[in-house]
Design an enzyme around this catalytic site. Sequence first.
Site: not given
Ligand SMILES: *Cc1c(COP(=O)(O)O)cnc(C)c1O
Length: 377
Positions: A177
């Site tokens: 992210k």
């Molecule tokens: C990465 C992501 C998640 C989940 O995030 P985690 O921290 O890995 O649980 C949920 N929704 C979207 C759109 C994502 O890109």
Amino acid sequence: MLLVSEPSLGADEKAALAEVIDSNWITMGARVHAFEQAFADMHGAADAVAVSSCTAALHLALDAFDIGPGDEVLVPSLSFVATANSAVYCGAKPVFVDIQSLDRPLIDPADAAKKCSSRTRAVVVMHYGGMLCDPAAWRDFAGRNGLLLIEDSAHCVGPERGEIYGDVAAFSFYGNKNITTGEGGMVISHDPAVTERIRRKRGGGLTSGTYQRLGLRAGSYDVTTLGYNYRMTELNAAIGLRQLEKLPNWNRTRRHLMAEYSGAVARLCPEVTLPICDATQNPHIMAAVLPSNADRPAVMGGLHDDGVQTSMHYPAIHTLSWYRERYPGIRLPITEAFAKRELTLPLHPKMTPADVEHVLASLARHLGNQGETDDVA
Ligand SMILES: *Cc1c(COP(=O)(O)O)cnc(C)c1O
């Protein structure tokens, strides 16, 4: 290999981890609190709750409003599976909604209206690639239908995104992210009562945590709600604080790279479209839509041979085995077309304009190769 995404970690993060170890307070302490405050400040909120992942954040968002069996939750199928899982965790039924168009791959208010029933309690919007789902349209939709509005903001983090407009917004700090804590997430609600319920549910439903009890004369606690262990450690929060300081600069770099992509696509492969460009100030992924006749696996293989990793965002959730078996017969034509043609190109702050040029030259070559005969150079 040029990766699709890559975390930016360095001496700052190393020093921050060493400080936590020297402090001997390893989880849910001053750094978690400071990270919550800094994150809330950056996003125009009074408070925020740090959690172990965005998956946990989405679960808590629905659970805090007692979403449960018999309830339906509208979700985009073009998302990470966690978006739909959060409804299933609560015993509710996820109802999949199509996207608006190939150029605007966001949950479609018109299709959502068609899928709204007397059992619908909530809608989750997801800001694909950093494109914000329309605040006025969704507030109006939720208000008219009496629904809880949740923002899955895993792709959309930073001061550029504007105010949180849902009842709850959930963020992710997973390794790919815009900022990372390894694993981690954050919840923001403008309603202090909701924030308090979520904070309690994060830590076993306890009325106070170990750190708060340090300052209290009484050492005991009560449990007033069913809680979970979705806590964040001090190690994660220490990294998060350093990452947050750099986020505005990183988002600026991503904007510049996006502009490079936009120019290079126009020059080198105009048959490809980039839906994220011009639609966001804080891009997360560089999603490209290939021509309908392109052989995507062959293109991905060609790019790989040129040292460029690519991926897909996303295989539609309703087509994944677990969901297809439980909710058969769903057709979402635009989502399915997008999932078939989308190719995610590298985008992260360590990249240079020369990298973008290399990616696009490779993409143009492998798209151009398709369908051509051997005598074409
Ligand atoms: C990465 C992501 C998640 C989940 O995030 P985690 O921290 O890995 O649980 C949920 N929704 C979207 C759109 C994502 O890109």
